[in-house]
Write a protein that holds these residues in place. Structure first.
Motif, PDB file in Angstrom:
ATOM      1  N   GLU A  79       0.825  -1.212   0.000  1.00 37.91           N
ATOM      2  CA  GLU A  79       0.000   0.000   0.000  1.00 37.91           C
ATOM      3  C   GLU A  79       0.858   1.261   0.000  1.00 37.91           C
ATOM      4  N   ARG A  80       2.082   1.145   0.520  1.00 37.96           N
ATOM      5  CA  ARG A  80       2.988   2.302   0.585  1.00 37.96           C
ATOM      6  C   ARG A  80       3.912   2.374  -0.632  1.00 37.96           C
ATOM      7  N   GLY A  81       3.633   1.562  -1.634  1.00 40.38           N
ATOM      8  CA  GLY A  81       4.374   1.653  -2.887  1.00 40.38           C
ATOM      9  C   GLY A  81       5.508   0.672  -3.054  1.00 40.38           C
ATOM     10  N   SER A  82       5.768  -0.170  -2.067  1.00 39.46           N
ATOM     11  CA  SER A  82       6.833  -1.161  -2.182  1.00 39.46           C
ATOM     12  C   SER A  82       6.408  -2.286  -3.128  1.00 39.46           C
ATOM     13  N   SER A  83       7.368  -2.812  -3.854  1.00 41.65           N
ATOM     14  CA  SER A  83       7.109  -3.961  -4.733  1.00 41.65           C
ATOM     15  C   SER A  83       7.698  -5.251  -4.176  1.00 41.65           C
ATOM     16  N   LEU A  84       8.064  -5.244  -2.900  1.00 46.51           N
ATOM     17  CA  LEU A  84       8.704  -6.401  -2.273  1.00 46.51           C
ATOM     18  C   LEU A  84       7.824  -7.644  -2.412  1.00 46.51           C
ATOM     19  N   GLU A  85       8.451  -8.780  -2.703  1.00 45.03           N
ATOM     20  CA  GLU A  85       7.745 -10.053  -2.850  1.00 45.03           C
ATOM     21  C   GLU A  85       8.264 -11.057  -1.835  1.00 45.03           C
ATOM     22  N   LEU A  86       7.473 -12.102  -1.575  1.00 43.19           N
ATOM     23  CA  LEU A  86       7.764 -13.025  -0.479  1.00 43.19           C
ATOM     24  C   LEU A  86       7.678 -14.473  -0.924  1.00 43.19           C
ATOM     25  N   ASP A  87       8.703 -15.257  -0.571  1.00 37.52           N
ATOM     26  CA  ASP A  87       8.695 -16.711  -0.765  1.00 37.52           C
ATOM     27  C   ASP A  87       8.536 -17.376   0.593  1.00 37.52           C
ATOM     28  N   ILE A  88       7.526 -18.245   0.723  1.00 37.98           N
ATOM     29  CA  ILE A  88       7.285 -18.991   1.956  1.00 37.98           C
ATOM     30  C   ILE A  88       7.632 -20.448   1.700  1.00 37.98           C
ATOM     31  N   VAL A  89       8.652 -20.943   2.386  1.00 41.65           N
ATOM     32  CA  VAL A  89       9.124 -22.310   2.209  1.00 41.65           C
ATOM     33  C   VAL A  89       8.792 -23.109   3.465  1.00 41.65           C
ATOM     34  N   GLY A  90       8.055 -24.182   3.284  1.00 38.16           N
ATOM     35  CA  GLY A  90       7.669 -25.021   4.412  1.00 38.16           C
ATOM     36  C   GLY A  90       6.188 -25.344   4.360  1.00 38.16           C
ATOM     37  N   ASP A  91       5.781 -26.241   5.232  1.00 41.71           N
ATOM     38  CA  ASP A  91       4.392 -26.662   5.289  1.00 41.71           C
ATOM     39  C   ASP A  91       3.974 -26.745   6.746  1.00 41.71           C
ATOM     40  N   GLY A  92       2.695 -26.919   6.987  1.00 39.68           N
ATOM     41  CA  GLY A  92       2.242 -27.019   8.357  1.00 39.68           C
ATOM     42  C   GLY A  92       0.762 -26.733   8.489  1.00 39.68           C
ATOM     43  N   PRO A  93       0.250 -26.755   9.720  1.00 34.94           N
ATOM     44  CA  PRO A  93      -1.186 -26.694   9.952  1.00 34.94           C
ATOM     45  C   PRO A  93      -1.845 -25.373   9.580  1.00 34.94           C
ATOM     46  N   MET A  94      -1.066 -24.293   9.438  1.00 33.46           N
ATOM     47  CA  MET A  94      -1.657 -22.987   9.128  1.00 33.46           C
ATOM     48  C   MET A  94      -1.640 -22.660   7.644  1.00 33.46           C
ATOM     49  N   ARG A  95      -1.162 -23.576   6.810  1.00 35.39           N
ATOM     50  CA  ARG A  95      -0.950 -23.197   5.418  1.00 35.39           C
ATOM     51  C   ARG A  95      -2.244 -22.782   4.719  1.00 35.39           C
ATOM     52  N   ALA A  96      -3.305 -23.566   4.835  1.00 37.64           N
ATOM     53  CA  ALA A  96      -4.557 -23.234   4.147  1.00 37.64           C
ATOM     54  C   ALA A  96      -5.095 -21.894   4.634  1.00 37.64           C
ATOM     55  N   GLU A  97      -5.061 -21.678   5.941  1.00 34.81           N
ATOM     56  CA  GLU A  97      -5.531 -20.417   6.512  1.00 34.81           C
ATOM     57  C   GLU A  97      -4.699 -19.243   6.006  1.00 34.81           C
ATOM     58  N   LEU A  98      -3.388 -19.436   5.923  1.00 33.92           N
ATOM     59  CA  LEU A  98      -2.506 -18.367   5.467  1.00 33.92           C
ATOM     60  C   LEU A  98      -2.716 -18.081   3.981  1.00 33.92           C
ATOM     61  N   GLU A  99      -2.893 -19.118   3.184  1.00 36.28           N
ATOM     62  CA  GLU A  99      -3.171 -18.916   1.760  1.00 36.28           C
ATOM     63  C   GLU A  99      -4.460 -18.117   1.577  1.00 36.28           C
ATOM     64  N   SER A 100      -5.469 -18.412   2.396  1.00 36.47           N
ATOM     65  CA  SER A 100      -6.722 -17.668   2.327  1.00 36.47           C
ATOM     66  C   SER A 100      -6.499 -16.201   2.677  1.00 36.47           C
ATOM     67  N   ARG A 101      -5.677 -15.940   3.694  1.00 39.43           N
ATOM     68  CA  ARG A 101      -5.379 -14.566   4.094  1.00 39.43           C
ATOM     69  C   ARG A 101      -4.642 -13.820   2.984  1.00 39.43           C
ATOM     70  N   VAL A 102      -3.740 -14.482   2.303  1.00 36.93           N
ATOM     71  CA  VAL A 102      -3.005 -13.868   1.192  1.00 36.93           C
ATOM     72  C   VAL A 102      -3.974 -13.467   0.080  1.00 36.93           C
ATOM     73  N   ARG A 103      -4.907 -14.353  -0.238  1.00 34.10           N
ATOM     74  CA  ARG A 103      -5.907 -14.022  -1.278  1.00 34.10           C
ATOM     75  C   ARG A 103      -6.793 -12.864  -0.830  1.00 34.10           C
ATOM     76  N   GLU A 104      -7.192 -12.879   0.429  1.00 34.86           N
ATOM     77  CA  GLU A 104      -8.061 -11.835   0.970  1.00 34.86           C
ATOM     78  C   GLU A 104      -7.396 -10.463   0.872  1.00 34.86           C
ATOM     79  N   LEU A 105      -6.073 -10.417   1.081  1.00 32.65           N
ATOM     80  CA  LEU A 105      -5.329  -9.161   1.037  1.00 32.65           C
ATOM     81  C   LEU A 105      -4.891  -8.780  -0.374  1.00 32.65           C
ATOM     82  N   GLY A 106      -5.225  -9.609  -1.359  1.00 34.42           N
ATOM     83  CA  GLY A 106      -4.851  -9.317  -2.737  1.00 34.42           C
ATOM     84  C   GLY A 106      -3.370  -9.441  -3.006  1.00 34.42           C
ATOM     85  N   LEU A 107      -2.712 -10.375  -2.300  1.00 31.14           N
ATOM     86  CA  LEU A 107      -1.257 -10.535  -2.435  1.00 31.14           C
ATOM     87  C   LEU A 107      -0.868 -11.746  -3.284  1.00 31.14           C
ATOM     88  N   GLY A 108      -1.821 -12.274  -4.046  1.00 29.95           N
ATOM     89  CA  GLY A 108      -1.538 -13.490  -4.813  1.00 29.95           C
ATOM     90  C   GLY A 108      -0.376 -13.358  -5.764  1.00 29.95           C
TER      91      GLY A 108
END
Length: 408
Positions: free
Chosen positions: A247-276
């Motif tokens: 929102e502040r103009g940064s183009s920084l991108e993120l790689d998440i490596v690993g798996d675990g019990p929060m992955r589905a919830e986190l993927e949903s949050r990423v979509r909700e925030l428009g960070l796909g």
């Protein structure tokens, strides 16, 4: 010396430091037996698969074999077994573990004692001070070898009464702490007369992660996180921080490596925030793949709520990548704010945003200088040769020279 490494789960994606440690001892001439309660699931690294082939899994043994080990131990050491049963019943009551579970631990200890006897083991080495440490302690009491526990924290200290840390240290040949902070917690829970049993042996990284590599050029820049996708890692805070940066103009991108019990919830949050378009979920990866992802980044971000001293930070810093992480437990012993990374308060969203903005805005020269400083710190504190020698010294000083330490 013949040493048995006993683990809850081995090999496992998140336990490469155990593999490095036991191989370091083998390189120094020790013979190592690998015993685990259960083999790790979802192995993606070929080296881990080879380790699995030479690791004996207690819970994979046929029931007849398990029963046979227990009967043989009872016949060999009836007095010790019955005495340990009385001890275990008392421990079950005061620790809250429960009698049924404690009897299971005793059965595992009897099996472990037999496997150690077959190998002629002189020491059982356990990582983490939870149920594996209880089993090693019971194994010692039924006539098995001396034991050593590697404490990491913070989970080791979440319920010290349950895991009976003080007496466990007192009855051990020696224990190790992965940091000064961890050592202080062990001293907190055992009497000063047992402090000489505590040694600092840090987790180590191998040579592939001890040389800085050039930073990637151009934009958008990428940062990465390598972890189990679970609540203690603070991933929702990281995703919210990335959304604020965008929102502040940064183009920084993120790689998440690993798996675990929060992955589905986190993927949903990423979509909700428009960070796909800005976040990539890689799942579990091999060691070589993890290295490639770190090399493609300009830094690692690990906003954990609870840690010991994460090996992934050492790996990123060893490769010359500054890190952003939290000011907790042993982390400040390695990460120096403004020198080789940034330290923020756990759960401090604005603090994390500020550190990520500073990283994204830093020029390549500053990031390279910080990266070289981080690599130097890792080489000084976490090389496999140095830490293997520290553990070897503890073994020779506290096991080989202690009368009766090796058990029967």
């Amino acid at each position: 010396m013949r040493i048995t490494y006993f683990t809850n789960s081995y090999p496992a994606v998140s336990h490469t430091f155990i593999k490095r440690e036991l191989r370091g001892l083998e390189a120094l001439g020790h013979e190592v037996q690998r015993v685990t309660l259960r083999r790790g699931a979802g192995l993606v690294d070929e080296d881990d698969r080879r380790e699995a082939e030479i690791t004996e899994s207690v819970l994979d043994l046929p029931k007849a074999a398990l029963a046979g080990h227990c009967v043989r131990r009872l016949v060999r050491r009836p007095g010790a077994v019955l005495g340990t049963l009385v001890f275990a019943a008392g421990l079950a009551g005061r620790s809250g573990i429960g009698l049924v579970k404690m009897v299971a631990y005793l059965a595992e200890a009897m099996v472990l004692a037999e496997l150690c006897g077959r190998f002629k083991s002189e020491l059982v080495r356990v990582h983490f001070g939870s149920n594996g440490a209880v089993v090693a302690r019971l194994c010692r009491r039924v006539g098995g070898p001396a034991y050593s526990v590697a404490y990491h924290g913070p989970s080791d200290f979440d319920d010290v009464g349950r895991w009976d840390i003080g007496p466990t240290i007192e009855e051990s040949a020696f224990v190790t702490a992965i940091s000064r902070y961890c050592e202080s917690q062990l001293r907190r829970w055992c009497p000063p007369g047992s402090w000489d049993r505590i040694r600092i042996v840090r987790c180590a990284v191998d040579g592939r992660f001890l040389e800085p590599v050039p930073l990637p050029e151009g934009r958008p820049r990428r940062v990465c996180i390598v972890c189990r996708v679970a609540p203690p890692k603070g991933l929702p805070v990281l995703v919210d921080a990335l959304a604020a940066l965008r929102e502040r103009g940064s183009s920084l991108e993120l790689d998440i490596v690993g798996d675990g019990p929060m992955r589905a919830e986190l993927e949903s949050r990423v979509r909700e925030l428009g960070l796909g378009d800005a976040v990539v979920f890689h799942g579990s990866q091999s060691g070589d793949a993890v290295r490639s992802i770190i090399e493609a980044s300009v830094g690692m971000v690990l906003p954990s709520f609870a840690e010991g001293l994460p090996v992934v930070l050492m790996e990123a810093m060893g490769l010359g990548r500054p890190v952003i992480t939290t000011r907790i437990v042993g982390i400040p012993e390695l990460v120096e704010h403004g020198v080789n990374g940034w330290l923020v308060t756990p759960s401090d969203l604005e603090g994390l945003i500020g550190a990520m903005l500073e990283l994204d805005g830093a020029d390549a020269e500053r990031l390279s200088v910080m990266g070289r400083a981080g690599s130097a710190a890792v080489n000084a504190m976490h090389s496999i040769d140095r830490e293997s020698e520290a553990l070897d010294r503890a073994i020779r000083e506290l096991v080989e020279t202690a009368p009766g330490a090796r058990g029967a």
